[in-house]
Write a protein that holds these residues in place. Structure first.
Motif, PDB file in Angstrom:
ATOM      1  N   MET A  62      33.110  28.675  38.102  1.00 20.25           N
ATOM      2  CA  MET A  62      33.046  29.861  38.909  1.00 20.25           C
ATOM      3  C   MET A  62      34.413  30.569  38.932  1.00 20.25           C
ATOM      4  SD  MET A  62      30.708  30.585  41.675  1.00 20.25           S
ATOM      5  CE  MET A  62      30.702  31.574  43.069  1.00 20.25           C
TER       6      MET A  62
ATOM      7  N   LEU B 159      36.720  30.257  36.676  1.00 16.23           N
ATOM      8  CA  LEU B 159      36.980  30.751  35.326  1.00 16.23           C
ATOM      9  C   LEU B 159      36.276  32.086  35.093  1.00 16.23           C
ATOM     10  CD1 LEU B 159      38.357  30.201  32.634  1.00 16.23           C
ATOM     11  CD2 LEU B 159      36.311  28.971  31.934  1.00 16.23           C
ATOM     12  N   ALA B 160      35.048  32.211  35.563  1.00 20.75           N
ATOM     13  CA  ALA B 160      34.311  33.466  35.420  1.00 20.75           C
ATOM     14  C   ALA B 160      34.997  34.587  36.207  1.00 20.75           C
ATOM     15  CB  ALA B 160      32.874  33.291  35.888  1.00 20.75           C
ATOM     16  N   ALA B 161      35.465  34.279  37.410  1.00 23.71           N
ATOM     17  CA  ALA B 161      36.178  35.275  38.207  1.00 23.71           C
ATOM     18  C   ALA B 161      37.475  35.690  37.514  1.00 23.71           C
ATOM     19  CB  ALA B 161      36.470  34.723  39.594  1.00 23.71           C
TER      20      ALA B 161
ATOM     21  N   VAL C 224      38.081  35.702  34.273  1.00 23.44           N
ATOM     22  CA  VAL C 224      37.741  36.554  33.128  1.00 23.44           C
ATOM     23  C   VAL C 224      37.394  37.961  33.583  1.00 23.44           C
ATOM     24  CG1 VAL C 224      36.054  36.912  31.284  1.00 23.44           C
ATOM     25  CG2 VAL C 224      37.065  34.663  31.626  1.00 23.44           C
ATOM     26  N   VAL C 225      36.624  38.084  34.653  1.00 23.67           N
ATOM     27  CA  VAL C 225      36.246  39.412  35.170  1.00 23.67           C
ATOM     28  C   VAL C 225      37.486  40.180  35.606  1.00 23.67           C
ATOM     29  CG1 VAL C 225      35.061  40.592  37.073  1.00 23.67           C
ATOM     30  CG2 VAL C 225      33.906  38.764  35.813  1.00 23.67           C
TER      31      VAL C 225
ATOM     32  N   GLU D 294      40.627  39.699  34.654  1.00 28.08           N
ATOM     33  CA  GLU D 294      41.479  39.969  33.499  1.00 28.08           C
ATOM     34  C   GLU D 294      40.932  41.113  32.639  1.00 28.08           C
ATOM     35  OE1 GLU D 294      44.587  38.371  32.588  1.00 28.08           O
ATOM     36  OE2 GLU D 294      44.306  38.027  34.716  1.00 28.08           O
ATOM     37  N   ARG D 295      39.633  41.273  32.587  1.00 25.77           N
ATOM     38  CA  ARG D 295      39.049  42.361  31.800  1.00 25.77           C
ATOM     39  C   ARG D 295      39.265  43.714  32.464  1.00 25.77           C
ATOM     40  NH1 ARG D 295      33.393  41.204  29.150  1.00 25.77           N
ATOM     41  NH2 ARG D 295      34.392  42.179  27.378  1.00 25.77           N
TER      42      ARG D 295
END
Length: 141
Positions: A1, A3-5, A7-8, A10-11
């Motif tokens: 969770m 890691l997904a946050a 990535v979001v 950072e994008r």
């Protein structure tokens, strides 16, 4: 969770901590993933072995920490040796014929199948080769 946050976030940011374009190269992305897995495995190994050594073998916290010192010293020394070998190979040296994973794989397989009361240190005058702790399949021909 998390890691997904990460990535979001950072994008969406203009100046990311880790630019996601570095994973566009398949080889680089694979090496980063492998480094992540190795780091997680080492962390888990130290954590669970620390619990095992203290709870099952009855070591004190200090003695358990001291029992891990040879492993940590081995990591530091092997990192230095690997760095020197890689710089030599980059200059056109030939790789060694022996697979580099063989000692680690043999040690892991023997440690995972040995008795629960495996000694962390050998007694004076004894050798893991003589006692049969190192299997014959792990010995060099």
């Amino acid at each position: 969770m998390l890691l997904a946050a990460f990535v979001v976030i950072e994008r969406r940011t203009t100046h990311p901590l880790v630019p996601l374009r570095i994973t566009a190269d398949r080889t680089r992305a694979t090496s980063y993933f492998v480094m992540l897995i190795v780091g997680a495995a080492l962390f888990a190994m130290f954590y669970f072995l620390g619990i095992y050594v203290q709870n099952t073998l009855g070591y004190s916290s200090l003695r358990a920490g001291l029992a891990f010192l040879p492993f940590s010293v081995g990591i530091v020394i092997s990192a230095q040796v690997a760095s020197a070998l890689m710089s030599r190979m980059a200059r056109g040296g030939r790789p060694a014929p022996e697979p580099r994973w063989r000692p680690s794989a043999c040690g892991d397989s023997r440690a995972s199948t040995h008795r629960a009361r495996m000694p962390l240190t050998s007694s004076p005058g004894s050798s893991p080769w003589r006692s049969g702790w190192v299997s014959s399949s792990c010995r060099s021909p």
